[in-house]
Design a protein around this motif. Structure first.
Motif, PDB file in Angstrom:
ATOM      1  N   ALA A 163       0.964  -1.281  -0.111  1.00  0.00           N
ATOM      2  CA  ALA A 163      -0.025  -0.155  -0.026  1.00  0.00           C
ATOM      3  C   ALA A 163       0.750   1.196  -0.098  1.00  0.00           C
ATOM      4  N   VAL A 186       0.975   4.212  -2.895  1.00  0.00           N
ATOM      5  CA  VAL A 186       0.649   5.552  -2.427  1.00  0.00           C
ATOM      6  C   VAL A 186       1.788   6.504  -2.779  1.00  0.00           C
ATOM      7  N   GLU A 207      -0.525  16.775   2.024  1.00  0.00           N
ATOM      8  CA  GLU A 207      -0.263  15.458   1.741  1.00  0.00           C
ATOM      9  C   GLU A 207       1.071  15.299   1.218  1.00  0.00           C
ATOM     10  N   THR A 240      -5.942  10.896   6.582  1.00  0.00           N
ATOM     11  CA  THR A 240      -6.174  10.266   5.095  1.00  0.00           C
ATOM     12  C   THR A 240      -5.533   9.345   4.594  1.00  0.00           C
ATOM     13  N   LEU A 241      -3.884   9.636   4.690  1.00  0.00           N
ATOM     14  CA  LEU A 241      -2.888   8.627   4.397  1.00  0.00           C
ATOM     15  C   LEU A 241      -3.066   7.427   5.098  1.00  0.00           C
ATOM     16  N   GLU A 274      -5.589   6.035   6.608  1.00  0.00           N
ATOM     17  CA  GLU A 274      -6.701   5.265   6.119  1.00  0.00           C
ATOM     18  C   GLU A 274      -6.565   4.633   4.805  1.00  0.00           C
ATOM     19  N   ARG A 275      -5.936   5.381   3.810  1.00  0.00           N
ATOM     20  CA  ARG A 275      -5.472   4.756   2.612  1.00  0.00           C
ATOM     21  C   ARG A 275      -4.441   3.528   2.687  1.00  0.00           C
ATOM     22  N   LYS A 287      -6.475   0.471   3.817  1.00  0.00           N
ATOM     23  CA  LYS A 287      -7.585   0.068   2.730  1.00  0.00           C
ATOM     24  C   LYS A 287      -6.563  -0.572   1.511  1.00  0.00           C
ATOM     25  N   ASP A 292      -4.473   1.465  -0.549  1.00  0.00           N
ATOM     26  CA  ASP A 292      -4.459   2.269  -1.409  1.00  0.00           C
ATOM     27  C   ASP A 292      -5.671   2.132  -2.493  1.00  0.00           C
ATOM     28  N   ASP A 293      -6.806   1.574  -1.807  1.00  0.00           N
ATOM     29  CA  ASP A 293      -7.921   1.417  -2.662  1.00  0.00           C
ATOM     30  C   ASP A 293      -9.349   1.832  -1.696  1.00  0.00           C
ATOM     31  N   GLU A 294      -9.890   3.098  -2.330  1.00  0.00           N
ATOM     32  CA  GLU A 294     -10.863   3.808  -1.713  1.00  0.00           C
ATOM     33  C   GLU A 294     -12.092   2.685  -1.176  1.00  0.00           C
TER      34      GLU A 294
END
Length: 462
Positions: A64, A68, A153, A226-227, A229-230, A233, A235-237
Motif C-alpha cells: 500500500a 501511495v 499530503e 487520510t493517508l 486510512e489509505r 485499505k 490504497d483502494d478507496e
C-alpha cells in the motif's frame, strides 16, 4: 620393576583425582547459588531476551505504501526524504522562556563588565544600545529555533518514504517488551496519540492480532489521517481495511473516564512546543491509560531527556484531577525508579536501543537499516503479579555485549540505580547466567549477579 611401575601408576591416578576434586570444590566455592530463572527455556531464549530479528513491514502495508508513493509522483523524493530524516533526527526541544531570559541577563552582564573595564568616560545610553543589539544578535545566532511541522499530503508522503519502516520497527520492538514479559496480557482497546501514518496500529496488530477490538488514532493533521486510512485499505478507496475497528480522530476523547488498555505516543512529545504542554499531554495520556502507557522517541539526548521528563512527571508529581488512583510504576526499560544514572554523569549519553529493519524498497535505501530509539513504558498493572515467573531481579543491558574467550563484558543498568560494567564468567557466576549473558544483546535483560569487587571494572579499565 613391574611392581614399581604399578605403584607409580596408581599414585598418578590418585593425584589426578585429587586435582579434579579440588577444582570442583574451588569452582563450587566461586559460583553463586543457582536459581531456576530459565523455567525450562533455552539460554538463547531466556526470559530477558526481548530483542527481535531484523523486521519487515507487513506485506499489505508495504504494498500500500509503495502504491501511495508511486501515485503521488513527488518531485526530488529521494533528496526530500533524506532532508526530512536529518531534520527529524536533529530536532531539539524549544528553549523555555525562563532559560532564554536567564541567558540574556548573563550575556548582558558580561558585556557591561567588559565596557566598564575600559578607561575613560563612556556614553551610557550609546553603550546600552550597543549591548542590547549584541545580546539580541548573539541570542539569534545561538538559540535553536523550534518550528512546528505542518503536514500536507505531499509532506505526508515524504514522511512515509522516510520514516514508515523505521517508526514501525521502534514501536514493534517497544511493544514486544510487554508481549514477552506479560504474556497473559491481552489488550482489547488502544489509543494512539499523534498517530501519523498509523504505524502503531500495524505494530500492535502484529503483536496481539484480532484481540484488539477498538483502536483510536488521534492526529491533528487531517492529511495524515487520510493517508493512514489509505494504507489500511491498501490504497483502494473502495477496499476493506486490512485491520478492523480502527477509528481516526483529530482530538482526544473528551470524557476523562474513558480508558484504553494500551496508550501509545510515538515520536509525538518532540512535536509539542514546551515543557508545560508536554507535561499536560503526559498527564492526559496517563488518565486514559488502563494498563500500559508506551512512549517512544528518537534515540538522541533530546529524545531521552523528554522521556525522563515524562517519567519524572508521572512518578513524582500529582495531577490536579485523579480519575484512577492506581499509581504509575516503570515497566521498561529502567529496572528501577531512581534518577536515571545516565543523566548524572557528564558528558550525558542517551539511554537508547536499536532495531534492525528492512526499509521500503525505494531508490537510495539500503537493504537493511538500523533504527536507534529511546522508549519508556509505565504501567498501572501489579508488578508483583506480572513478575511472578521471574524469581530474580534483572538488569538492563545498555550497550552491546562483548563476548570474549571464557568471559563476557556486560554494561548494565542495575536495580539499585547504578551503571555497572561487569565481567561474567561461568566459574564465578554459574553456567546458566554465563550462557544467558553470551546469548543476550543490547536492550535485553540479564539476571542480577552477586557482584564481586574484582569483577567490576573501574572507569579507567573500561
Amino acid at each position: 620393576m613391574a611392581s614399581r611401575s604399578y605403584i607409580a601408576c596408581v599414585l598418578c591416578q590418585r593425584a589426578v583425582q585429587l586435582k579434579m576434586t579440588y577444582r570442583g570444590m574451588s569452582t563450587a566455592a566461586h559460583q553463586q547459588p543457582q536459581v531456576d530463572f530459565l523455567k525450562g527455556a533455552l539460554h538463547r531464549k531466556h526470559p530477558g531476551v526481548t530483542n527481535l530479528n531484523t523486521l519487515r513491514l507487513p506485506e499489505e502495508l508495504q504494498v500500500a505504501a509503495l502504491s501511495v508513493i508511486h501515485r503521488a509522483q513527488i518531485m526530488r523524493l529521494q533528496e526530500r526524504t533524506q532532508s526530512l530524516t536529518n531534520f527529524l533526527w536533529s530536532r531539539k526541544r524549544a528553549i523555555e522562556d525562563v532559560t532564554l531570559k536567564q541567558k540574556a541577563i548573563s550575556l548582558e552582564k558580561e558585556l557591561w563588565e567588559k565596557e566598564m573595564a575600559k578607561r575613560g568616560d563612556i556614553d551610557e545610553q550609546a553603550v546600552e544600545d550597543r549591548i542590547r543589539k549584541k545580546v539580541l544578535s548573539e541570542l539569534r545566532r545561538t538559540t535553536y529555533h523550534w518550528t512546528p511541522l505542518k503536514y500536507d499530503e505531499d509532506l505526508g508522503v515524504v514522511y512515509m518514504a522516510a520514516r514508515l519502516a523505521g517508526a514501525y520497527a521502534a514501536v514493534r520492538r517497544a511493544l514486544n517488551e510487554i508481549k514477552k514479559r506479560d504474556s497473559c496480557f491481552t489488550p482489547h482497546s488502544l489509543l494512539d496519540f499523534g498517530s501519523g501514518l498509523g504505524t502503531v496500529v500495524w505494530a500492535s496488530h502484529s503483536c496481539w492480532g484480532d484481540s484488539l477490538k477498538e483502536m483510536v488514532c488521534v492526529d491533528s493533521s487531517g492529511p495524515m489521517n487520510t493517508l493512514a486510512e489509505r494504507l489500511l485499505k491498501g490504497d483502494d478507496e473502495r477496499g476493506e481495511p486490512h485491520i478492523k475497528h480502527v477509528y481516526f480522530r483529530q482530538f482526544l476523547p473528551v470524557s476523562p473516564k474513558v480508558q484504553f488498555d494500551v496508550v501509545v505516543a510515538a515520536f509525538t512529545l518532540s512535536e509539542l512546543p514546551n515543557v508545560k504542554d508536554r507535561e499536560d499531554a503526559v498527564f492526559t495520556l496517563w488518565r486514559k491509560t488502563s494498563s500500559y502507557l508506551v512512549l517512544v522517541e528518537n534515540g538522541t539526548k533530546e529524545g531521552h531527556q523528554m522521556l525522563m521528563e515524562a517519567r519524572d512527571t508521572l512518578l513524582n508529581k500529582q495531577e490536579k484531577t485523579v480519575i484512577d488512583p492506581r499509581p504509575a510504576s516503570v515497566f521498561a526499560p529502567c529496572p528501577h525508579e531512581l534518577m536515571c544514572p545516565k543523566l548524572a554523569h557528564a558528558p550525558i549519553v542517551p539511554c537508547n536501543f536499536q532495531q534492525m529493519y528492512h526499509p521500503l524498497p525505494l531508490p537510495g535505501h539500503n537493504e537493511q537499516l538500523m533504527e536507534k530509539f529511546s522508549y519508556l513504558i509505565l504501567t498501572r498493572a501489579d508488578q508483583a503479579k506480572v513478575e511472578t515467573q521471574r524469581d530474580v531481579e534483572w538488569a538492563r543491558l545498555i550497550a552491546p555485549v562483548q563476548p570474549r574467550s571464557r568471559h563476557v563484558h556486560c554494561r548494565m543498568c542495575c536495580p539499585d540505580g547504578q551503571l555497572q560494567h561487569l565481567v561474567v564468567t561461568a566459574r564465578k557466576h554459574g553456567r546458566d547466567v554465563y550462557r544467558c549473558a553470551r546469548n543476550s544483546n543490547w536492550g535485553d535483560q540479564v539476571p542480577v549477579i552477586q557482584k564481586a569487587e574484582e569483577d567490576i571494572l573501574s572507569d579507567s579499565e573500561r
